[in-house]
Design an enzyme around this catalytic site. Structure first.
Site, PDB file in Angstrom:
ATOM      1  N   TYR A 183       0.841  -1.200   0.000  1.00  0.00           N
ATOM      2  CA  TYR A 183       0.000   0.000   0.000  1.00  0.00           C
ATOM      3  C   TYR A 183       0.878   1.254   0.000  1.00  0.00           C
ATOM      4  CZ  TYR A 183      -3.601   3.298   1.650  1.00  0.00           C
ATOM      5  OH  TYR A 183      -4.455   4.360   1.793  1.00  0.00           O
TER       6      TYR A 183
ATOM      7  N   LYS B 235       1.052   4.412  -2.744  1.00  0.00           N
ATOM      8  CA  LYS B 235       0.695   5.797  -2.405  1.00  0.00           C
ATOM      9  C   LYS B 235       1.894   6.733  -2.589  1.00  0.00           C
ATOM     10  CE  LYS B 235      -3.662   4.981  -1.609  1.00  0.00           C
ATOM     11  NZ  LYS B 235      -4.704   5.511  -2.503  1.00  0.00           N
TER      12      LYS B 235
END
Ligand code: NAP
Length: 235
Positions: A152, A156
């Site tokens: 993740y 990002k």
């Protein structure tokens, strides 16, 4: 629609932040064009909010589905004023070496390639008008890191770079912004934080700050990494 009513395109409207954003923009009189994968949720939204709003079953990771969605929407509504790349996934909490190739790819496919797919098929129409704001949902974990969310975090951090490079490509009058929404009690947060998620604002509380903030974005914000000014956003 108010005199300054905007056409707002949002990915990931079936639940969480996307759904709350869609409902708040509609309540304020703007037109919402939303998508998500869950057919039942999309059908419910379409039934609750008819035209001019439009809700479609689209997997943003599937370029062909995004092409078809963009063709239809650009024909019916023209280029959006505000494009919100909100759809996203988080890996289950695990150390990087414990995450299988399939799960790793899924997070990259949605959080990074999905954003590029939507930009590829909607932004040319916005550039043609030399108007509009593109918001790519980043995270506190697009600017910092934590254990057990490496895939993740990777997506990002990539969104921050992708968006700032895109900002350098846009004509004057437009903006692309990587946005950290803060920490909000959605399904995603509950999957990651467990019961601690209940200490954070609900999506319905969050939109009261986030939607006016989104409506204020303009070409002066191009390329700036921004954060919705909510409690806990800089934790
Ligand atoms: N909540 C937070 O505290 C927080 C913090 C930082 C950043 N964010 C970011 O904010 C955004 C929204 O997060 P959230 O908390 O609202 O998550 P959520 O509650 O899990 O909702 C995610 C939404 O994305 C959609 N989605 C997932 N994969 C998709 C795909 N392949 N194609 C289309 N739609 C897809 C989901 O719908 P379907 O399953 O129906 O497709 C759902 O509507 C994400 O980008 C997330 O990384 C959230």
């Amino acid at each position: 629609m108010p005199a300054n009513g905007k056409v707002v395109l949002i990915t990931g409207v079936s639940r969480g932040l996307g759904r709350a954003i869609a409902e708040e923009f509609i309540r304020l009189g703007h037109t919402v064009l939303g998508s998500g994968r869950s057919a039942d949720d999309i059908a419910r939204l379409q039934k609750q909010f008819g035209p001019p709003h439009d809700f479609a079953v689209v997997d943003v990771a599937n370029d062909g589905q995004v092409v078809a969605w963009a063709k239809r929407i650009l024909k019916s509504h023209g280029a959006p004023d505000l494009l919100l790349n909100n759809a996203g996934l988080i890996n289950r909490n695990a150390r990087l070496w414990e995450i299988g190739a399939g799960e790793f790819s899924q997070v990259i496919d949605v959080n990074l390639k999905g954003v590029a797919n939507v930009i590829r098929h909607f932004v040319p129409a916005m550039v043609k008008r030399k108007k509009g704001v593109i918001v790519n949902f980043s995270s506190g974990w697009g600017r910092s890191t934590a254990a057990e969310v490496a895939p993740y975090c990777a997506t990002k951090w990539a969104i921050e770079g992708l968006t700032q490079a895109l900002a350098q490509e846009l004509p004057p009058g437009m903006a692309a912004v990587p946005l950290n929404p803060g920490i909000i009690n959605t399904g995603m947060l509950r999957r990651c934080f467990g019961s601690l998620a209940s200490g954070y604002p609900t999506p319905q509380e969050w939109v009261k700050i986030a939607v006016p903030f989104l409506l204020n974005l303009n070409s002066g914000d191009n390329g700036k990494p921004l954060t919705v000014p909510v409690r806990g956003a800089n934790d």
